[in-house]
Design an enzyme around this catalytic site. Structure first.
Site, PDB file in Angstrom:
ATOM      1  N   LYS A 196       0.850  -1.201   0.000  1.00  0.00           N
ATOM      2  CA  LYS A 196       0.000   0.000   0.000  1.00  0.00           C
ATOM      3  C   LYS A 196       0.871   1.232   0.000  1.00  0.00           C
ATOM      4  O   LYS A 196       1.839   1.322   0.762  1.00  0.00           O
ATOM      5  CB  LYS A 196      -0.878   0.001   1.268  1.00  0.00           C
ATOM      6  CG  LYS A 196      -1.886   1.160   1.316  1.00  0.00           C
ATOM      7  CD  LYS A 196      -3.148   0.828   0.580  1.00  0.00           C
ATOM      8  CE  LYS A 196      -4.061   2.024   0.375  1.00  0.00           C
ATOM      9  NZ  LYS A 196      -3.670   2.876  -0.773  1.00  0.00           N
ATOM     10  N   LYS A 235       4.472   2.642   8.554  1.00  0.00           N
ATOM     11  CA  LYS A 235       3.277   3.466   8.839  1.00  0.00           C
ATOM     12  C   LYS A 235       2.027   2.600   9.013  1.00  0.00           C
ATOM     13  O   LYS A 235       1.263   2.773   9.953  1.00  0.00           O
ATOM     14  CB  LYS A 235       3.084   4.428   7.654  1.00  0.00           C
ATOM     15  CG  LYS A 235       2.246   5.636   7.927  1.00  0.00           C
ATOM     16  CD  LYS A 235       2.076   6.463   6.649  1.00  0.00           C
ATOM     17  CE  LYS A 235       3.372   7.111   6.187  1.00  0.00           C
ATOM     18  NZ  LYS A 235       3.151   8.046   5.052  1.00  0.00           N
ATOM     19  N   LYS A 248       5.253   1.934  -2.846  1.00  0.00           N
ATOM     20  CA  LYS A 248       5.204   3.331  -3.294  1.00  0.00           C
ATOM     21  C   LYS A 248       5.519   3.384  -4.770  1.00  0.00           C
ATOM     22  O   LYS A 248       6.180   2.484  -5.298  1.00  0.00           O
ATOM     23  CB  LYS A 248       6.235   4.168  -2.529  1.00  0.00           C
ATOM     24  CG  LYS A 248       5.965   5.656  -2.566  1.00  0.00           C
ATOM     25  CD  LYS A 248       4.957   6.055  -1.528  1.00  0.00           C
ATOM     26  CE  LYS A 248       4.705   7.543  -1.515  1.00  0.00           C
ATOM     27  NZ  LYS A 248       4.024   7.930  -0.267  1.00  0.00           N
ATOM     28  N   THR A 259      -5.223  13.241   5.760  1.00  0.00           N
ATOM     29  CA  THR A 259      -3.833  13.373   6.207  1.00  0.00           C
ATOM     30  C   THR A 259      -3.696  14.538   7.176  1.00  0.00           C
ATOM     31  O   THR A 259      -3.183  14.380   8.294  1.00  0.00           O
ATOM     32  CB  THR A 259      -2.880  13.540   5.006  1.00  0.00           C
ATOM     33  OG1 THR A 259      -3.104  12.451   4.106  1.00  0.00           O
ATOM     34  CG2 THR A 259      -1.433  13.551   5.435  1.00  0.00           C
ATOM     35  N   ASN A 284      -1.879  19.655  -0.336  1.00  0.00           N
ATOM     36  CA  ASN A 284      -3.026  18.985   0.293  1.00  0.00           C
ATOM     37  C   ASN A 284      -2.861  18.855   1.809  1.00  0.00           C
ATOM     38  O   ASN A 284      -3.746  19.240   2.570  1.00  0.00           O
ATOM     39  CB  ASN A 284      -3.225  17.608  -0.361  1.00  0.00           C
ATOM     40  CG  ASN A 284      -4.287  16.783   0.348  1.00  0.00           C
ATOM     41  OD1 ASN A 284      -4.036  16.152   1.379  1.00  0.00           O
ATOM     42  ND2 ASN A 284      -5.495  16.810  -0.164  1.00  0.00           N
ATOM     43  N   SER A 339      -7.596   5.654   3.620  1.00  0.00           N
ATOM     44  CA  SER A 339      -7.466   4.794   2.430  1.00  0.00           C
ATOM     45  C   SER A 339      -7.928   3.382   2.767  1.00  0.00           C
ATOM     46  O   SER A 339      -8.599   2.731   1.963  1.00  0.00           O
ATOM     47  CB  SER A 339      -6.011   4.729   1.955  1.00  0.00           C
ATOM     48  OG  SER A 339      -5.709   5.802   1.108  1.00  0.00           O
TER      49      SER A 339
HETATM   50  N1  GLU Z   1       0.628   9.084   0.127  1.00  0.00           N
HETATM   51  C1  GLU Z   1       0.099   8.954   1.444  1.00  0.00           C
HETATM   52  C2  GLU Z   1       1.202   8.589   2.415  1.00  0.00           C
HETATM   53  O1  GLU Z   1       2.356   8.848   2.186  1.00  0.00           O
HETATM   54  C3  GLU Z   1      -1.101   8.037   1.514  1.00  0.00           C
HETATM   55  C4  GLU Z   1      -0.849   6.626   1.100  1.00  0.00           C
HETATM   56  C5  GLU Z   1      -2.102   5.791   0.941  1.00  0.00           C
HETATM   57  O2  GLU Z   1      -3.196   6.266   1.226  1.00  0.00           O
HETATM   58  O3  GLU Z   1      -1.943   4.646   0.519  1.00  0.00           O
HETATM   59  O4  GLU Z   1       0.949   8.097   3.487  1.00  0.00           O
END
Ligand code: GLU
Length: 416
Positions: free
Chosen positions: A68, A92, A104, A188, A219, A347
């Protein structure tokens, strides 16, 4: 020389592994990505030229669930950056207690300079390049720097076309119309505030007037500033890639957001005075929120930080060298892997709703986000205090224990 973001992440991982006495084999597995894909996308630009764009997806670990993590469209994207971000996603998700691994992706192009047509073409090309390795229970991308709900909608649409069926859970951060969740676009920033709010009394900051400075006004930065503003804090400074504005009495954040939406920058806002954006780190304030990119607080500027708390809304904004200096100066650093986890938490809610064919109300999303962020923050505080570890190392350690347990279980299943 300044350490790279990947070096910083791997160093935290090793330090944390040592703290929880993780065995060497598991550490070796968890500090290496499972798979890295480097594609070259060809995208037709508005001027008719065909442009070659390097793109990456790194799948770090999926012991706890599907890979994810977001996708960014930024000129600085390279394999090492995506690796660091993917590893941080593994930490995370484990820290937030959601059943995902870490991944990623990114394309090395300035997303801000693309027209909507170009962005759509790039997104569809990205999906075509990676379609065979992603999927609702394989790898689930999401928004990140310079990618938003419109990009996620194109993503889901292109994937559905290739898969021959609708599969909205292949990507999160979609618009509501395309199966997105209530509260995802603000998640976020909301999560960043909730983490601070949960930790504030534990850090002994309850009886102080806290002012806030925010570096980066995309954002995450906008929503963090708005949350602090709505909860009665004075947001005294905000910067973005074009300029910085300061007002000691507090900036009217909704007006500043309106100004940025029209002009593209905080620059020229009439409700505050301009100052040198590099000066934002040295500003006297209670909470400094880096909400832009990695490696912003470095050896060079860390000593000038006057804030009591650095609240990391961006991924990787503080280098290792800076971390040490901040620690010595008694600054509390609330690490990215906790502070900005609200995005991936919602998410997860979106993915769940898609998988189960449900639609949650905004209240339900917010309640569950709040409960998740508050308990992640207080659990981390307890763990860090009991082991006498800095928050970042404690966060990695707590997460590593969870990923390692899943990884070991998987290995014993494979062996039996
Ligand atoms: N890009 C966001 C992060 O760095 C969200 C990642 C997601 O929702 O999968 O946490």
């Amino acid at each position: 020389m300044m350490s790279s973001y990947l070096e910083n992440v791997l160093a935290s991982l090793r330090e944390a592994a040592f703290a929880v006495q993780l065995d060497a084999d598991t550490l070796a597995i968890l500090s290496t990505p499972h798979r890295e894909i480097h594609a070259r996308l060809f995208v037709r630009m508005d001027d008719g030229a065909l442009r070659e764009i390097p793109a990456y997806r790194v799948q770090w670990n999926n012991a706890r669930g599907p890979y994810k993590g977001g996708i960014r469209f930024h000129e600085r994207v390279d394999l090492d950056e995506v690796r660091a971000l993917a590893c941080a996603m593994m930490i995370k998700c484990a820290l937030a207690g959601i059943p995902f691994g870490g991944g990623k992706g990114g394309a090395a192009i300035d997303g801000k300079a693309l027209s909507s047509t170009e962005k759509e073409a790039l997104t569809r090309a990205f999906v075509r390049a990676f379609a065979d390795v992603i999927g609702p229970s394989k790898d689930v991308p999401a928004p990140d720097v310079n990618t938003d709900a419109a990009v996620m909608d194109w993503f889901a649409d292109e994937y559905a076309r290739i898969a021959g069926q609708n599969a909205p859970a292949v990507v999160t951060g979609k618009s509501l119309a395309a199966g997105g969740s209530q509260g995802r676009s603000t998640a976020t920033g909301t999560g960043v505030f909730l983490v601070f709010d949960a930790l504030r009394p534990l850090l002994g900051l309850d009886n102080e007037t806290i002012t806030v400075a925010v570096q980066g006004f995309g954002n995450a930065g906008q929503e963090v500033a708005l949350q602090f503003f709505r909860h009665g804090y004075r947001v005294i400074a905000v910067s973005d890639s074009h300029g910085a504005m300061h007002e000691e009495q507090g900036i009217d954040v909704p007006s500043l957001i309106a100004h940025k939406n029209v002009s593209g920058s905080v620059k020229g806002f009439s409700g505050a005075r301009p100052f040198d954006p590099a000066g934002i780190f040295a500003l006297p304030c209670g909470v400094l929120v880096p909400a832009a990119l990695e490696n912003q607080i470095t050896e060079e500027n860390a000593q000038a930080v006057q804030a009591k708390v650095v609240l990391e809304a961006a991924n990787g904004p503080t280098t290792r060298e800076a971390d040490v200096l901040l620690r010595k100066a008694g600054v509390h650093v609330i690490p990215d892997v906790l502070a900005n986890a609200g995005g991936v938490v919602v998410s997860f809610f979106e993915w769940l709703q898609n998988m189960e064919g449900e639609r949650w109300s905004e209240e339900r999303v917010h309640e569950r986000l709040e409960a998740t962020m508050r308990s992640a923050a207080t659990d981390l505080f307890t763990f860090a205090s009991s082991r006498n570890l800095p928050f970042r190392i404690a966060a990695y350690a707590l997460a590593l224990e969870r990923v390692a347990a899943a990884e070991q279980e998987r290995r014993s299943r494979a062996a039996s």
